[in-house]
Enzyme design. Structure first.
Site, short mmCIF file in Angstrom:
data_model
loop_
_atom_site.label_atom_id
_atom_site.label_comp_id
_atom_site.label_asym_id
_atom_site.label_seq_id
_atom_site.Cartn_x
_atom_site.Cartn_y
_atom_site.Cartn_z
N ASN A 41 0.84 -1.20 0.00
CA ASN A 41 0.00 0.00 0.00
C ASN A 41 0.88 1.26 0.00
N CYS A 42 1.91 1.19 0.85
CA CYS A 42 2.73 2.37 1.11
C CYS A 42 3.56 2.75 -0.11
N PRO A 270 -14.94 -13.60 22.10
CA PRO A 270 -13.62 -14.22 22.29
C PRO A 270 -13.16 -15.10 21.13
N ILE A 272 -13.49 -14.03 18.03
CA ILE A 272 -13.22 -13.11 16.92
C ILE A 272 -12.12 -12.12 17.34
N ALA A 274 -9.33 -8.94 15.96
CA ALA A 274 -9.24 -7.90 14.94
C ALA A 274 -7.91 -7.16 15.08
N TYR A 420 28.71 8.18 17.68
CA TYR A 420 29.22 9.43 17.14
C TYR A 420 30.50 9.26 16.35
C1 LIG Z 1 41.92 11.19 15.49
C2 LIG Z 1 40.83 10.97 16.47
C3 LIG Z 1 39.56 10.66 16.02
C4 LIG Z 1 38.54 10.44 16.93
N1 LIG Z 1 37.28 10.16 16.45
C5 LIG Z 1 36.29 9.96 17.33
C6 LIG Z 1 34.98 9.73 16.88
O1 LIG Z 1 34.71 9.70 15.66
N2 LIG Z 1 34.00 9.52 17.80
C7 LIG Z 1 34.26 9.58 19.14
O2 LIG Z 1 33.34 9.41 19.93
N3 LIG Z 1 35.48 9.82 19.60
C8 LIG Z 1 36.49 10.00 18.73
N4 LIG Z 1 37.75 10.26 19.21
C9 LIG Z 1 37.96 10.26 20.67
C10 LIG Z 1 37.61 11.58 21.31
O3 LIG Z 1 38.26 12.62 20.68
C11 LIG Z 1 37.97 11.50 22.76
O4 LIG Z 1 37.19 10.48 23.36
C12 LIG Z 1 37.72 12.79 23.51
O5 LIG Z 1 38.36 13.86 22.92
C13 LIG Z 1 38.19 12.62 24.95
O6 LIG Z 1 38.04 13.81 25.65
P1 LIG Z 1 39.01 14.17 26.83
O7 LIG Z 1 38.60 15.50 27.30
O8 LIG Z 1 39.08 13.07 27.78
O9 LIG Z 1 40.43 14.23 26.17
P2 LIG Z 1 40.97 15.15 25.01
O10 LIG Z 1 39.87 15.68 24.20
O11 LIG Z 1 42.02 14.36 24.32
O12 LIG Z 1 41.63 16.34 25.77
C14 LIG Z 1 42.68 16.13 26.71
C15 LIG Z 1 43.58 17.34 26.67
O13 LIG Z 1 44.30 17.39 27.86
C16 LIG Z 1 45.56 17.93 27.59
N5 LIG Z 1 46.46 17.56 28.68
C17 LIG Z 1 46.81 16.30 29.07
N6 LIG Z 1 47.60 16.36 30.14
C18 LIG Z 1 47.78 17.67 30.43
C19 LIG Z 1 48.51 18.35 31.42
N7 LIG Z 1 49.21 17.68 32.33
N8 LIG Z 1 48.46 19.68 31.45
C20 LIG Z 1 47.74 20.36 30.53
N9 LIG Z 1 47.06 19.77 29.57
C21 LIG Z 1 47.05 18.43 29.52
C22 LIG Z 1 45.94 17.31 26.27
O14 LIG Z 1 46.91 18.09 25.62
C23 LIG Z 1 44.60 17.27 25.57
O15 LIG Z 1 44.46 18.38 24.69
C24 LIG Z 1 38.79 10.51 18.32
C25 LIG Z 1 40.07 10.84 18.78
C26 LIG Z 1 41.07 11.08 17.88
C27 LIG Z 1 42.42 11.44 18.39
C1 LIG Z 2 -1.32 5.14 -0.28
C2 LIG Z 2 -1.00 4.65 1.08
C3 LIG Z 2 0.25 4.94 1.62
C4 LIG Z 2 0.57 4.50 2.89
N1 LIG Z 2 1.80 4.79 3.40
C5 LIG Z 2 2.13 4.34 4.63
C6 LIG Z 2 3.42 4.57 5.15
O1 LIG Z 2 4.28 5.16 4.48
N2 LIG Z 2 3.70 4.13 6.39
C7 LIG Z 2 2.77 3.46 7.15
O2 LIG Z 2 3.07 3.07 8.27
N3 LIG Z 2 1.54 3.22 6.67
C8 LIG Z 2 1.20 3.65 5.44
N4 LIG Z 2 -0.04 3.39 4.95
C9 LIG Z 2 -1.01 2.71 5.83
C10 LIG Z 2 -0.85 1.21 5.79
O3 LIG Z 2 -0.89 0.74 4.50
C11 LIG Z 2 -1.97 0.61 6.63
O4 LIG Z 2 -1.80 1.06 7.96
C12 LIG Z 2 -1.97 -0.89 6.64
O5 LIG Z 2 -2.00 -1.39 5.35
C13 LIG Z 2 -3.17 -1.37 7.44
O6 LIG Z 2 -3.22 -2.76 7.40
P1 LIG Z 2 -4.62 -3.50 7.50
O7 LIG Z 2 -4.32 -4.94 7.39
O8 LIG Z 2 -5.36 -3.01 8.66
O9 LIG Z 2 -5.43 -3.00 6.24
P2 LIG Z 2 -5.10 -3.11 4.70
O10 LIG Z 2 -3.66 -3.35 4.49
O11 LIG Z 2 -5.70 -1.92 4.07
O12 LIG Z 2 -5.86 -4.42 4.27
C14 LIG Z 2 -7.25 -4.54 4.44
C15 LIG Z 2 -7.79 -5.40 3.34
O13 LIG Z 2 -9.03 -5.92 3.74
C16 LIG Z 2 -9.85 -6.04 2.58
N5 LIG Z 2 -11.24 -6.12 3.03
C17 LIG Z 2 -11.93 -5.18 3.73
N6 LIG Z 2 -13.16 -5.63 3.98
C18 LIG Z 2 -13.25 -6.86 3.44
C19 LIG Z 2 -14.29 -7.82 3.39
N7 LIG Z 2 -15.45 -7.58 3.95
N8 LIG Z 2 -14.06 -8.97 2.74
C20 LIG Z 2 -12.84 -9.24 2.17
N9 LIG Z 2 -11.84 -8.35 2.19
C21 LIG Z 2 -12.04 -7.19 2.84
C22 LIG Z 2 -9.54 -4.80 1.81
O14 LIG Z 2 -9.87 -4.98 0.45
C23 LIG Z 2 -8.05 -4.64 2.06
O15 LIG Z 2 -7.28 -5.19 1.00
C24 LIG Z 2 -0.39 3.80 3.66
C25 LIG Z 2 -1.63 3.50 3.13
C26 LIG Z 2 -1.94 3.91 1.84
C27 LIG Z 2 -3.27 3.58 1.29
#
Ligand SMILES: Cc1cc2nc3c(=O)[nH]c(=O)nc-3n(C[C@H](O)[C@H](O)[C@H](O)COP(=O)(O)OP(=O)(O)OC[C@H]3O[C@@H](n4cnc5c(N)ncnc54)[C@H](O)[C@@H]3O)c2cc1C
Ligand SMILES: Cc1cc2nc3c(=O)[nH]c(=O)nc-3n(C[C@H](O)[C@H](O)[C@H](O)COP(=O)(O)OP(=O)(O)OC[C@H]3O[C@@H](n4cnc5c(N)ncnc54)[C@H](O)[C@@H]3O)c2cc1C
Ligand SMILES: CC(C)(COP(=O)(O)OP(=O)(O)OC[C@H]1O[C@@H](n2cnc3c(N)ncnc32)[C@H](O)[C@@H]1OP(=O)(O)O)[C@@H](O)C(=O)NCCC(=O)NCCS
Ligand SMILES: CC(C)(COP(=O)(O)OP(=O)(O)OC[C@H]1O[C@@H](n2cnc3c(N)ncnc32)[C@H](O)[C@@H]1OP(=O)(O)O)[C@@H](O)C(=O)NCCC(=O)NCCS
Lengths: 540, 540
Positions: A41-42, A270, A272, A274, A420
Site C-alpha cells: 500500500n505504502c 472471544p 473473533i 481484529a 558518534y
Molecule cells: C583522530 C581521532 C579521532 C577520533 N574520532 C572519534 C569519533 O569519531 N567519535 C568519538 O566518539 N570519539 C572520537 N575520538 C575520541 C575523542 O576525541 C575522545 O574520546 C575525547 O576527545 C576525549 O576527551 P578528553 O577530554 O578526555 O580528552 P581530550 O579531548 O584528548 O583532551 C585532553 C587534553 O588534555 C591535555 N592535557 C593532558 N595532560 C595535560 C597536562 N598535564 N596539562 C595540561 N594539559 C594536559 C591534552 O593536551 C589534551 O588536549 C577521536 C580521537 C582522535 C584522536
Molecule cells: C497510499 C498509502 C500509503 C501509505 N503509506 C504508509 C506509510 O508510508 N507508512 C505506514 O506506516 N503506513 C502507510 N499506509 C497505511 C498502511 O498501508 C496501513 O496502515 C496498513 O496497510 C493497514 O493494514 P490493514 O491490514 O489493517 O489494512 P489493509 O492493508 O488496508 O488491508 C485490508 C484489506 O481488507 C480487505 N477487506 C476489507 N473488507 C473486506 C471484506 N469484507 N471482505 C474481504 N476483504 C475485505 C480490503 O480490500 C483490504 O485489502 C499507507 C496506506 C496507503 C493507502
C-alpha cells in the site's frame, strides 16, 4: 482448527503466515475482496510518480506463492458480507460470479483495514482515492492516456502530500486543497510552516480553508469561488476504520469508531479477533482508545493475533503513533501527542524547540533540522515529538520513539550514548542536546517562553533582548527587540531596562547562556524557545 | 570558588562552559599543554584526507572566544606538572618559556585524555600519531612537501582505519599493519570480514599478524620479513588513559588503568574530579570498570562534573561503548559486548544474525546491512550489537543503544513502533525483525546454530539442508548440503534422512519457516543463524 481471516494485506496476511509457522495443521483461509493480496500500500504513491517503475514490485506475494510457501488458502475477489456469531460462520460473495457461500470458523480475524472518507463532490473530472492497486491503475491511466497536465489533490495529510510530490515528479501541476487552516495537521503550526514553504517552492498551488464544490470539463470549482485546472482529482481526505462487518455482527466499537480489542487483539467476542487500521489501539500517552492507521502496527498486531490464537497470547504495547513522511526532500516525522492536543486536553506540559544539524558542523554536508519535544510538566515524561528537516530526521524520531516506549524521561535523553563520528552525528547528539534543554527546564536552571506567548508577555511589560550579533540582527529581527550581543552582555548590563526580560538568539542556545548570565545578575529572564527561527516559523 | 581544569578539549572545556553557566562568580582556569583548545579531534583524519578543507573548521573555540563568551581563563601551552593535594595546588609550566608557577584550587578537574601507545620502532621514516592539530600539521607537511606516494598505518582500530581511508582518498598507497589476526577487533570476526574485503577492494595492502620492525629510506620492514614502501608511518596502535598526574598524586587508579571515579566523577580525593578518556567508566553489561574513549561520554561527563561541583550532583549512567566508523562507504557500528568477550567471560548468551535492507525493498535504492545481536540467555537482556552495511546502520545502532540503556529485552524490540515509510524503513523494521528472531529463540519456537558450530554438529551426525532455490544453490553452497527448496519441503519430506537436521537459506529467514515445518513433522532441527551469508563471512 479452522481460521478465517478477512483482509489479505498487512494485518491479515501477517497473521496468516505466522499462524502457519505456529501450526502446520490449521486450516487457514484468507478472504480478500480486492484482486490483490500482500501488496505494498505504502508504495502506491511512488508507483504513480514513476519512482517505483515495475508494478510487480508492489505485489510482495500472490495467492500462488502463499499457497506454495505457507499452505494458505487465499481467495481473492471474495468479500465477506456477513458474520453469524452464533453459528460461527461467515457468508462470502465471489465478486466475479456474485455467488454466495458460507464458511464455518473456529477463530475469525478481522483485518479489513480502513476506508476512505470522501471530500470530493459530484464532478465529471476523473476522481480517485489512492488506496489500492486498482486506484493507481486508474490514476496511471488518466495520467498517461489523457497526458494530464494538472491535478487537484484533496487533503494535505500523509497520503495527500505523497500524492502531491509524485504528481509533481511526473510533471503535473498540482493544486492542493485543504479544508482547514494548516496542512499536515499531525504537526503543530510552526512545525508545518517549512512544509508549506517547500510546497510553494516546488510550485504547488496550496489552498487553505478551502473545499472542492464541483467540477466539469478540465476545471474544479473551489469554495473560495475560484476554479483551478484539473484533469484528475485525487481524493485523500482521510480514512476511517472499516467496521462494517464488526458493527453488523454486534461487536463492541470503541469511542473513536474502531473495533474495540483487548491487549491480545480479541474483540468483545472471544472467538473473533481484529487487527490493523480497523481497530482502536491504546494510546501510550493517556491510555485512551486511539486510531493509528500505520503499517508497522498492522504487521506487528497481525503477528501477535496469531500468537493469541495459537495459545501464547501477549499484551500489546500501547501505541505511540510514530509516523514519517518524505516531501520534496524534506523529512517530516512525529511521535506521540502534539501541542494542540495537549492544550485541548489541558495537560500541563513543557516544550523545547531546537534547530540542530544532523552531524558535526565541521564535517562537510551537514543538514539542518527543527525538533519540537513535548514534555509532561509534572513527571518529565516525553509526550511527543515532531522533527522536520533533512538527513538524520528518521534516526532521531526513532530514538525518541524508543525512549518514549521505554518510559525514559526527557532529561534522561542527556544520558543516551549514541553513536558518534563526525559524518553521522555530533558528540552531543541533537537528542542529547534536547535532553540538556529539557533538564534545564526541569531543574529550573532556565525558563523558556513559546513563540505564541511572546506578544502577551511584551504587552504585560517585558522587554525583548536579541543577543545575536549586530549582523544577524540587521539581517532580520523581531520588531522592537533591543540588540545586545551575548559576548558584550556582561559589560553592557547597565543598558538593560529593569523589567522582566525575554532574551533570544537564532535558535535558543546563546539565549540560554545569556539567560544564565542575566538570571545570576538578578534579572527576571525567560529564553524565547527555539529563538528567532521558531518565532519566524510560527508567525509566518 | 576557584576551579582548575587540566585539559582544554572535549571533557575539560565542556566542564568549563557549563560551570560558567551555573556560576557566574567562579574563577575558572583551564590549562592546556597543547597550543589549541576545543578542537575537533574526531575531524583530524578528515583534514588529513582533504575532506575537511579549512583548518579553522577544526578549531571550535579559541582562548579569546572562550574568554569573551564564558569569561574563562584559558592558558594554552601550559602543562600541569604536579598536584599537591595537601596544599590544594597545582604546579604548571609554561611550555614556551619553561617558567613554572603554582596555582591554588578549591576544586580540580582532570580531563587529560588518553595518550598514544606506540607500535612503531626506530626508523628514519617520518612517523606520527594522529591525535592533535600538531600531528595533522606534521602529517600534512609530509604529504604535500614530499609528495608522498605511500604510507604505512599501524593499527586497524577506529583511528587507524580512518587514517587509511583518508590517505587513500589523497591518492596515497597504504599498507595496514595489524598485530593480531583480525582488523577492527571491537567486531567479531565474521562481522569484520566485509570490512577487510572493502579494504582489499580499495587497494589497501593489509598485513595481519604482523608488526613493524624497522625502516629506512622509503621502506618499512615488517615482522613477516618483507618490506613495504612508505614515505610516512602513521602510528595508530591504540591509546591508554593518561593518568600521569593522577598517579603521581596518589589518586586511586582502576583495574583497567584509568583514574577511578564514582558516579559523580569524583576521584578518591573529594576535591578532585576526573572525566573523559583518562577515567574508567562503569560497564553497562557487568558493572565492572571499563575504558570507553569516546567523545560523547567525555562531553557528557564534562557537563555533569560541573553539576557535581556546583552542588547538584547526578549519578552517571553506565557506559555502553557505542561506537561508529565510516570506512570506504561502509558504516560499521557497535554497542556493548561482542561474542569474543562473552565467550571469554563465560556468560551464557544467544546470538542473532540478520541481513536486512535499510528500507523497503520495493522502493529503489535499498542498501543492505548485516546485524549481529547478543542476548543474555537467562534474562533476554540485550548485551551488545554489531552492524555493518550502508545507509541506515547509524540509525539501527542508536535504536539498540537506547533499548539497552533503557533495559528493554531483545524480545521487546518486536514492540518498538519505529517510523515507517518505504524510503526510510520497512513496515517490519530490521529492529523489529531482530526482535522476532530473538523472541522465537526465547520462546523456544526456534533453535539456531552459529556458523562456527556447524562443523562440530555435522561431525556429530547432523545433516545440512539448504532450502534455497536450485539456482541459489548452484551459485554457491556449503559443501555437502542437501538442496531441497522451502516451497517443495512439505511434499518432499520423505527424502530427508531421519537424523538431526540443520537447515539454512541465504540469510536465515526461509530457514526459519523450514525449521518450523520440520519441527512440527517431528524432526530435530536447528536453523543456521544468518544463513549462507554469515557462514560465508565467518569461514572466509
Ligand atoms: C583522530 C581521532 C579521532 C577520533 N574520532 C572519534 C569519533 O569519531 N567519535 C568519538 O566518539 N570519539 C572520537 N575520538 C575520541 C575523542 O576525541 C575522545 O574520546 C575525547 O576527545 C576525549 O576527551 P578528553 O577530554 O578526555 O580528552 P581530550 O579531548 O584528548 O583532551 C585532553 C587534553 O588534555 C591535555 N592535557 C593532558 N595532560 C595535560 C597536562 N598535564 N596539562 C595540561 N594539559 C594536559 C591534552 O593536551 C589534551 O588536549 C577521536 C580521537 C582522535 C584522536
Ligand atoms: C497510499 C498509502 C500509503 C501509505 N503509506 C504508509 C506509510 O508510508 N507508512 C505506514 O506506516 N503506513 C502507510 N499506509 C497505511 C498502511 O498501508 C496501513 O496502515 C496498513 O496497510 C493497514 O493494514 P490493514 O491490514 O489493517 O489494512 P489493509 O492493508 O488496508 O488491508 C485490508 C484489506 O481488507 C480487505 N477487506 C476489507 N473488507 C473486506 C471484506 N469484507 N471482505 C474481504 N476483504 C475485505 C480490503 O480490500 C483490504 O485489502 C499507507 C496506506 C496507503 C493507502
Ligand atoms: C509479507 C507478509 C505476507 C508477511 O510475511 P511474513 O513471512 O510473516 O513476514 P516477513 O517476510 O517479514 O518475515 C518475518 C518472519 O521471518 C523471521 N525472520 C526474519 N529474518 C530472519 C532471520 N534473519 N533469521 C530467522 N528468521 C528471520 C521472523 O522471525 C518472522 O517469523 P515469525 O513471525 O515466525 O517470528 C505480510 O506482512 C504482507 O502481506 N505484507 C505486505 C503488505 C503490507 O505490509 N503493507 C503495508 C506496508 S507497505
Ligand atoms: C564546545 C565546547 C566548548 C562546549 O561548549 P558548550 O557551550 O558547553 O556546549 P554546546 O555548544 O554543545 O552547548 C550546549 C549548551 O547549550 C544548550 N542548548 C543547546 N541547544 C539549545 C537550544 N536550542 N536552546 C537552549 N539551549 C540550548 C544546552 O542545554 C547546553 O547548555 P547546558 O550545558 O547549560 O545545559 C566543548 O564541548 C568543546 O570544547 N568541544 C570540542 C572538543 C570535542 O568535543 N572534541 C571531541 C568531538 S570532535
Amino acid at each position: 482448527m479452522k481460521i478465517i481471516i478477512v483482509g489479505g494485506v498487512a494485518g491479515g496476511m501477517s497473521a496468516a503466515t505466522r499462524l502457519r509457522r505456529l501450526d502446520e495443521s490449521a486450516e487457514i483461509i484468507v478472504f480478500e475482496r480486492g484482486h490483490y493480496v500482500s501488496f505494498a500500500n505504502c508504495g502506491l504513491p511512488y508507483f504513480v510518480g514513476g519512482i517505483i517503475r515495475n508494478r510487480d514490485e508492489l505485489l510482495l506475494q500472490t495467492p500462488e506463492s502463499l499457497e506454495a510457501r505457507f499452505g494458505l488458502d487465499v481467495r481473492i475477489d471474495t468479500e465477506v458480507v456477513q458474520i453469524d456469531r452464533q453459528a460461527q460462520t461467515v457468508s462470502v460473495r465471489n465478486m466475479l460470479t456474485d455467488e454466495e457461500s458460507v464458511e464455518h470458523y473456529d477463530r475469525l480475524v478481522l483485518a479489513a483495514g480502513a476506508s476512505a472518507r470522501s471530500g470530493a463532490t459530484e464532478s465529471t473530472i476523473p476522481t480517485h482515492t489512492l488506496r489500492t492497486v486498482d486506484d493507481v491503475d486508474h490514476i496511471s491511466a488518466v495520467l498517461t492516456s489523457a497526458a494530464a497536465a494538472s491535478a487537484v489533490v484533496i487533503g494535505g495529510g500523509f497520503i495527500g502530500l505523497e500524492a502531491v510530490e509524485n504528481l509533481v515528479h511526473r510533471g503535473v501541476h498540482v493544486t492542493l486543497v485543504q479544508r482547514g487552516p494548516q496542512i499536515f495537521t499531525p504537526l503543530d503550526p510552526e512545525m508545518a510552516a517549512p512544509v508549506l514553504d517547500r510546497l510553494f517552492e516546488r510550485g504547488v498551488d496550496v489552498r487553505l480553508n478551502t473545499t472542492v464544490t464541483g467540477g466539469s470539463g478540465n476545471s474544479v470549482e473551489l469554495s473560495d469561488g475560484t476554479s483551478v485546472p484539473a484533469d484528475l482529482v485525487i481524493d485523500a481526505s482521510g480514512v476511517r476504520p472499516d467496521v462494517t462487518l464488526a458493527q453488523q455482527a454486534g461487536l463492541r466499537i470503541g469511542a473513536g469508531g474502531g473495533v474495540w480489542v483487548d491487549g491480545t487483539q480479541a474483540t468483545s467476542d472471544p472467538l473473533i479477533f481484529a487487527v490493523g487500521d480497523g481497530v482502536e489501539k491504546t494510546d501510550a500517552v493517556n491510555g485512551s482508545g486511539t486510531l493509528v492507521t500505520m503499517a508497522g502496527l498492522a504487521n506487528r498486531h497481525g503477528r501477535s493475533v496469531a500468537d493469541s490464537i495459537a495459545g501464547t497470547p501477549e499484551q500489546a504495547a500501547p501505541a505511540l503513533g510514530t509516523g514519517i513522511l518524505g516531501i520534496f526532500g524534506l523529512t517530516v516525522a512525529l511521535v506521540g501527542w502534539n501541542e494542540k492536543r495537549l492544550v485541548a486536553t489541558g495537560r500541563a506540559h513543557r516544550i523545547v524547540h531546537t534547530h540542530p544539524a544532523n552531524h558535526a558542523g565541521y564535517f562537510p554536508g551537514a543538514e539542518g533540522m527543527s525538533i519540537k519535544l513535548l514534555i509532561d510538566a509534572e513527571t518529565d515524561a516525553i509526550l511527543g515529538a515532531q522533527i522536520v528537516g533533512g538527513a538524520g530526521v528518521d534516526k532521531r524520531i526513532d530514538v525518541i520513539a524508543v525512549a518514549m516506549a521505554a518510559g525514559l524521561s526527557a532529561s534522561a535523553l542527556t544520558r543516551l550514548e549514541l553513536a558518534y563520528a563526525p559524518q553521522y552525528a555530533s558528540a552531543k547528539d541533537p537528542i542529547n542536546q534536547l535532553g540538556y534543554v529539557a533538564d534545564n527546564l526541569a531543574q529550573g536552571t532556565s525558563v523558556n517562553l513559546q513563540w505564541h506567548e511572546l506578544a502577551a508577555a511584551r504587552a504585560a511589560g517585558a522587554a525583548l533582548v536579541d543577543v545575536r550579533s549586530a549582523g544577524e540582527f540587521a539581517a532580520g529581527s523581531i520588531p522592537g527587540a533591543i540588540n545586545l550581543s551575548l559576548d558584550d552582555l556582561r559589560e553592557r548590563l547597565v543598558e538593560l531596562p529593569r523589567v522582566p526580560l525575554i532574551v533570544h538568539c537564532q535558535v535558543g542556545q546563546r539565549g540560554h547562556t545569556a539567560a544564565r548570565i542575566l538570571t545570576q545578575r538578578g534579572f527576571d529572564v525567560q529564553n524565547l524557545d527555539g529563538g528567532y527561527r521558531t518565532w519566524l516559523a510560527g508567525t509566518s
